[in-house]
Design an enzyme around this catalytic site. Sequence first.
Site, PDB file in Angstrom:
ATOM      1  N   SER A  12       0.829  -1.220   0.000  1.00  0.00           N
ATOM      2  CA  SER A  12       0.000   0.000   0.000  1.00  0.00           C
ATOM      3  C   SER A  12       0.853   1.256   0.000  1.00  0.00           C
ATOM      4  CB  SER A  12      -0.907  -0.003   1.228  1.00  0.00           C
ATOM      5  OG  SER A  12      -0.106   0.031   2.402  1.00  0.00           O
ATOM      6  N   SER A 132      15.371  -7.002   3.532  1.00  0.00           N
ATOM      7  CA  SER A 132      16.121  -6.737   4.757  1.00  0.00           C
ATOM      8  C   SER A 132      16.440  -5.249   4.781  1.00  0.00           C
ATOM      9  CB  SER A 132      17.376  -7.621   4.763  1.00  0.00           C
ATOM     10  OG  SER A 132      18.211  -7.317   5.841  1.00  0.00           O
ATOM     11  N   TYR A 146      15.342  -2.188  15.434  1.00  0.00           N
ATOM     12  CA  TYR A 146      15.000  -2.375  14.012  1.00  0.00           C
ATOM     13  C   TYR A 146      16.096  -3.212  13.348  1.00  0.00           C
ATOM     14  CZ  TYR A 146      14.409  -1.307   9.069  1.00  0.00           C
ATOM     15  OH  TYR A 146      14.273  -1.420   7.707  1.00  0.00           O
ATOM     16  N   LYS A 150      16.080  -7.093  11.403  1.00  0.00           N
ATOM     17  CA  LYS A 150      16.612  -7.362  10.064  1.00  0.00           C
ATOM     18  C   LYS A 150      17.795  -8.345  10.119  1.00  0.00           C
ATOM     19  CE  LYS A 150      13.690  -4.746   7.770  1.00  0.00           C
ATOM     20  NZ  LYS A 150      12.727  -5.301   6.817  1.00  0.00           N
TER      21      LYS A 150
END
Length: 273
Positions: A12, A132, A146, A150
């Site tokens: 989106s 990633s 964060y 990853k």
Amino acid sequence: MDDKIILITGASSGLGEACAKFLFKKGYKVYGTSRNVSKIDSSKKDTFVMVQMDVNDEKSVKKAVASIIEKEGRIDVVVNNAGWGVSGSIEDIEVTDAKNLFETNFFGTLRVIKEVLPLMRKQKKGKIINISSIGGVLGLPFQGLYSATKFAIEGMTEALRMEVKSFGIDVVLVEPGDFKTGFTASRKKARSSDSSSVYYSASNTAHKIFENDEQNGSDPILVAKLVDKIIHSSNPKLRYRVGSFSQKFIASMKGVMSDRVVQWILMKYYKLH
Ligand SMILES: NC(=O)c1ccc[n+]([C@@H]2O[C@H](COP(=O)([O-])OP(=O)(O)OC[C@H]3O[C@@H](n4cnc5c(N)ncnc54)[C@H](OP(=O)(O)O)[C@@H]3O)[C@@H](O)[C@H]2O)c1
């Protein structure tokens, strides 16, 4: 025309939307996902198909994947892209926020992978492309959690690639640098952004730098073109980096330069010394 069936999570906005639009224009049959039904308008014929999926919710993932299989009978490529960010010092980030972040970025990716693998094994072919980040190669200050999500994707992808090779399935990592997307606005900030935090000043300075880098970041179309190239490749590599030269360069220096030097460069960049 290419009749491959492509599933892209988080289509989106940002990188996912750019990939979905670009691949649709290339002639692929593209299914994108969003959590938000209001963003889904299946009446339009000149764009990719949107299906509802919340990668945090196993039932939602199962339902969305099943609906595509029911219509198409196969899925050739999955791009695991849905994700968001939490920033702030490791000390200030609430464990609940860290868990929520893993729920989407890591477990969301895992849920989708587990749902499509039986089909891809049956097909004896398929490609899984996991988005990633350069932050999945380098632990970034004030984006540590964060980065952790990853890094987790990187480890899982490396292992999975070897496990499913004999079934004709390729598993690939795409590591983007900074791109101009909705990511900056949707990032949740931890307490380090309050003046009561001991990390306030350092965190604020780093935030200004990485937010500025993102908002002046590369065009998402670069990721879309790379994904198209990977889809076309008969023998894709494990890792592809995409973005500015300097960000790709510093990531590639990990393991080449000493950790001390790489961390010195990062700390200098984020004005931590
Ligand atoms: N932008 C960058 O600089 C950058 C750099 C490296 C890596 N990345 C990675 O690229 C990916 C895409 O990020 P972006 O930059 O394009 O950000 P974005 O513009 O904010 O788009 C994020 C997408 O993820 C979807 N999403 C978020 N949570 C979800 C959930 N629980 N279930 C399903 N979909 C969910 C959103 O869809 P709905 O809200 O409609 O559900 C949206 O389509 C992320 O994995 C991010 O970590 C971005």
